[in-house]
Design an enzyme around this catalytic site. Sequence first.
Site, PDB file in Angstrom:
ATOM      1  N   ASN B  77      78.086   5.658 -89.755  1.00 58.70           N
ATOM      2  CA  ASN B  77      78.430   5.027 -91.018  1.00 58.70           C
ATOM      3  C   ASN B  77      78.099   3.535 -90.943  1.00 58.70           C
ATOM      4  O   ASN B  77      78.466   2.864 -89.984  1.00 58.70           O
ATOM      5  CB  ASN B  77      79.937   5.242 -91.241  1.00 58.70           C
ATOM      6  CG  ASN B  77      80.464   4.532 -92.474  1.00 58.70           C
ATOM      7  OD1 ASN B  77      79.698   3.984 -93.265  1.00 58.70           O
ATOM      8  ND2 ASN B  77      81.768   4.546 -92.616  1.00 58.70           N
ATOM      9  N   PHE B 136      90.809  -5.037 -86.877  1.00 53.29           N
ATOM     10  CA  PHE B 136      90.150  -5.833 -85.839  1.00 53.29           C
ATOM     11  C   PHE B 136      88.987  -5.068 -85.220  1.00 53.29           C
ATOM     12  O   PHE B 136      88.595  -5.321 -84.089  1.00 53.29           O
ATOM     13  CB  PHE B 136      91.149  -6.144 -84.696  1.00 53.29           C
ATOM     14  CG  PHE B 136      92.294  -7.022 -85.098  1.00 53.29           C
ATOM     15  CD1 PHE B 136      92.159  -8.011 -86.062  1.00 53.29           C
ATOM     16  CD2 PHE B 136      93.547  -6.873 -84.486  1.00 53.29           C
ATOM     17  CE1 PHE B 136      93.232  -8.834 -86.407  1.00 53.29           C
ATOM     18  CE2 PHE B 136      94.612  -7.691 -84.833  1.00 53.29           C
ATOM     19  CZ  PHE B 136      94.462  -8.664 -85.801  1.00 53.29           C
ATOM     20  N   SER B 137      88.412  -4.123 -85.967  1.00 50.70           N
ATOM     21  CA  SER B 137      87.596  -3.171 -85.221  1.00 50.70           C
ATOM     22  C   SER B 137      86.365  -2.595 -85.911  1.00 50.70           C
ATOM     23  O   SER B 137      85.675  -1.774 -85.326  1.00 50.70           O
ATOM     24  CB  SER B 137      88.496  -2.012 -84.784  1.00 50.70           C
ATOM     25  OG  SER B 137      89.344  -1.612 -85.845  1.00 50.70           O
ATOM     26  N   CYS B 138      86.057  -2.969 -87.142  1.00 55.54           N
ATOM     27  CA  CYS B 138      84.896  -2.382 -87.800  1.00 55.54           C
ATOM     28  C   CYS B 138      83.616  -2.864 -87.121  1.00 55.54           C
ATOM     29  O   CYS B 138      83.358  -4.062 -87.070  1.00 55.54           O
ATOM     30  CB  CYS B 138      84.873  -2.761 -89.276  1.00 55.54           C
ATOM     31  SG  CYS B 138      83.404  -2.157 -90.109  1.00 55.54           S
ATOM     32  N   THR B 203      85.408   3.186 -85.199  1.00 55.04           N
ATOM     33  CA  THR B 203      84.174   3.867 -84.799  1.00 55.04           C
ATOM     34  C   THR B 203      83.523   3.224 -83.574  1.00 55.04           C
ATOM     35  O   THR B 203      83.789   2.079 -83.222  1.00 55.04           O
ATOM     36  CB  THR B 203      83.185   3.893 -85.963  1.00 55.04           C
ATOM     37  OG1 THR B 203      82.988   2.562 -86.418  1.00 55.04           O
ATOM     38  CG2 THR B 203      83.712   4.742 -87.100  1.00 55.04           C
ATOM     39  N   CYS B 345      81.263  42.332 -70.924  1.00 55.41           N
ATOM     40  CA  CYS B 345      79.999  41.684 -70.539  1.00 55.41           C
ATOM     41  C   CYS B 345      78.814  42.343 -71.254  1.00 55.41           C
ATOM     42  O   CYS B 345      78.685  43.561 -71.260  1.00 55.41           O
ATOM     43  CB  CYS B 345      79.818  41.779 -69.023  1.00 55.41           C
ATOM     44  SG  CYS B 345      78.249  41.099 -68.453  1.00 55.41           S
ATOM     45  N   CYS B 351      75.855  33.177 -67.392  1.00 48.38           N
ATOM     46  CA  CYS B 351      76.710  32.685 -66.304  1.00 48.38           C
ATOM     47  C   CYS B 351      75.864  32.484 -65.048  1.00 48.38           C
ATOM     48  O   CYS B 351      76.012  31.495 -64.322  1.00 48.38           O
ATOM     49  CB  CYS B 351      77.867  33.644 -66.046  1.00 48.38           C
ATOM     50  SG  CYS B 351      77.369  35.346 -65.733  1.00 48.38           S
TER      51      CYS B 351
END
Lengths: 440, 435
Positions: B77, B136-138, B203, B345, B351
């Site tokens: 974004n 405080f973080s974008c 984000t 199985c 596996c």
Amino acid sequence: MSSSISVGVKEGIVLKPEQGYMEETVPPYTPFMAMEEASRCLLCYNPLCSEGCPAGTNPGDFIRAIRFKNFKGAAEIIRSNNILGGVCARVCPYEKTCEEACARSGIDHPIHIGRLQRFVTDLEKTTNFQALDPPPATKEKIAMIGSGPASLSAAATLAMKGYKVTIFEEKEKAGGVLSYGIVPSRLPQYVVDEEIEHVTDLGVEIKVNVKVGRDVTLDALKEQGFKAFFIGAGMQVSAVFDVPGSDLDGVTTALDYLASARSGNGKADIGRHVVVIGGGDVALDCATTARLLDAEKVTVLYRRTREEAPANRLELTHCESLGINFLYTFSPQEFVGEKGKLIAVKAVGTRDNSLLQIEADKVIFAIGQKPEDITKVAAGIGLDKRGFVVTGDKGKTSIPGIFVAGDVASGSTKTVVHSVQGGKIAAESIDEYLTKGGKQ
Amino acid sequence: MAKHADLSIDFLGFKCENPFFLSSSPVSSSYDMCSRFLEAGGGGVFYKTLTTTIPEECSPRFDAQRKEATPFISFKNMEQTSDKPYQDNLDMMKKLKEDYPNKLIIGSIMGMDEDDWEQMAKDVTATGVDMIELNFSCPQMTYEGMGSDVGANLDLIDTYVKAARRGSNLPLIAKMTPNIEKMEPPAEAAIKAGAQAISTVNTIKAITGLDFDKYTSLPVVNGKSSISGLSGKAAKPIALRFITNLAQDMNLQGIPLSGIGGIETWEDAAEFLMVGASNVQFTTSIMQYGYRIVEDMISGLSIYLAEKGFDKLEDFVGIALKNIIPADDLERDFKVLPQIDYDKCVGCARCYVSCMDGAHQAIEWDNEKRKPTIMEDTCVGCQLCLQVCPVYDCITPGKVLFKEADQFGKGSLSEWKEDASNKRDIAVGTYEWIR
């Protein structure tokens, strides 16, 4: 079972060659498969699948719940809208209801709504989850006549409103058509029993081997304190038409044939060369029963074309994949016998002059059913010309306090899912009637 | 209806109807949007972050990462703060609180300088909302000294929390950035300066993919692009680790945490609650599916808690914290061998391939019978096979073998044996999908 059975195909799934009569044809989803299928869902806004369900089971919401890992919430959505969610998951004609409406068809093919519904309803048992928590039964006593889908649905709806509900069933097993009229490979008995348990878990009592009108009268029930009645008697009588030789040993009806196979867990007089007359789901159930129980040759005669046959398309292709012969635009002309036993069926073209003779030791009428005489249950009740109970607004009959839904109701669509819805609506009507103090 | 547990829970003195909130983001941009979420059953909203100047946005501004056929594994974004006039936002927040007094309404702000933070805090408080989140973080702000630059700078955090505190007496929630190695120091700084709670993660700085003709990252903005914030399911593991770190930090004991990052289902939400968040916020799943998904969060979590017998949601918060311990404290003297259910199985040998190329060459493959066999001596019990098996419930944890000490001591040429005395009960994962 039989090594003679060719490998069947259903819903795009290639089945095991040893597919048996008692074994459910379509395998269940694992959680991974269910999530994969739910992730195919487009999560439409105002989804058409939900509008497409006659009983309001709300696939749009329950598939979304699966997608968001809310499996039990999905069970709650199904069960609170459709008490027979596990049955409908198996016998519903999706192709004509929810799946027909599915928007995913615009990309490839519809979501397998029935299989997802089955995954969720199966999970209720494996996790011991109670999707419904009924209130204490403190309200009036209500009697239900017959224990088929309509009665079970009405009973559950009423129990959730706090009524004391008793179901009277003439046969030894509850479930009506579910227990006697459908091939177990499509609807195993354990599923029917579990679904009925969901209803009795709500406090509904079921009395079997009691035929109302024979063993107990409606008036006697009124004296016992029952304040309202619901008729969910279904269609007990197979229709037949006059064909020379109908009295021969080997001529039977769909209901008798299916019931004897089903109650004998597959041990019954199935026939070696079987001819089924009819083109609906019941005819297919008879043909599947015969085929899975090792009949050598099974032929379905239908008087119209394949396109006109009312049967479920998936079931029809499944039957074809099992090697069942279908002869369209043919009608029986005579049943040929030897020493009182059926040996052949003569048929004539309905749209031309074709003639054919099929070797047969069993012929089954599967051309529809009709109700028993309901006036023996409720004297004076209004019936239409064909014996169906005249049904007014919201399941009302001509007699106040007596309500009706399901196959026995006039004008109803004769499927399990429509009966579930009819039962819900009639239950609302009964609640309204009793809330108003017994006035209609 | 089935039995459902009460989901109400306290957050900084506010009795929340449930712990499900919109995060401050494109999904909480207006009165109408928030109102639709609250009507769908949401417990509250963090309103889209306000700035005093409306930022200039680019077009397009999103990219969604696919893995195989699954879209939205992660989401990128580039949108910044609210695109609506400042006063309009204040009016809408006021109306939200008036119309939904029982839902938690939180204003989110981001100032350019001290005065700006103080004034915005004052303005938002005047709307009557319950709390203020300090963004405080974008990571995609185009102005220096804003967004995640702040969350990584202890001095700026201190200054701005104090400024906001001067402007408001409401509870303050500091929204922290994960674009940092340790979140405890900035979180502690925010609390020390006067914040009451922490919400995280915002984000993660990222590039989701590149354009093979324009030779730039996605989305392409007139031939160019930028690093910006990643969210969605892929962010959840990172977010859970930050919340766990904060919840286990001695200096943050008793500080409420609001968890964010890749929450799509009630199970995702429950995971945040188990590691100490007392509520959760989400955006990406709403962008993909709409507000209605909160219905299944409420239904699923309340059925689960009722079945587990939790009387109040508070008792569930942080329940896993005591079981998440430093790696060097884990017991390492046993191995849990996988077992294969041969009825299930399908003989794909996935596996075998993974064990051969990604683990310890401990599976034998019979190509004729198309059958894998686990070799107990060689198998180290890593359970990679269980993770790659495409069949539900086919490979599951099986036999437990214990290390017998030998003359070389622990960890070398030890013998592995079953515990004949049955003294030790090893709690293995169930990998159960149905609940």
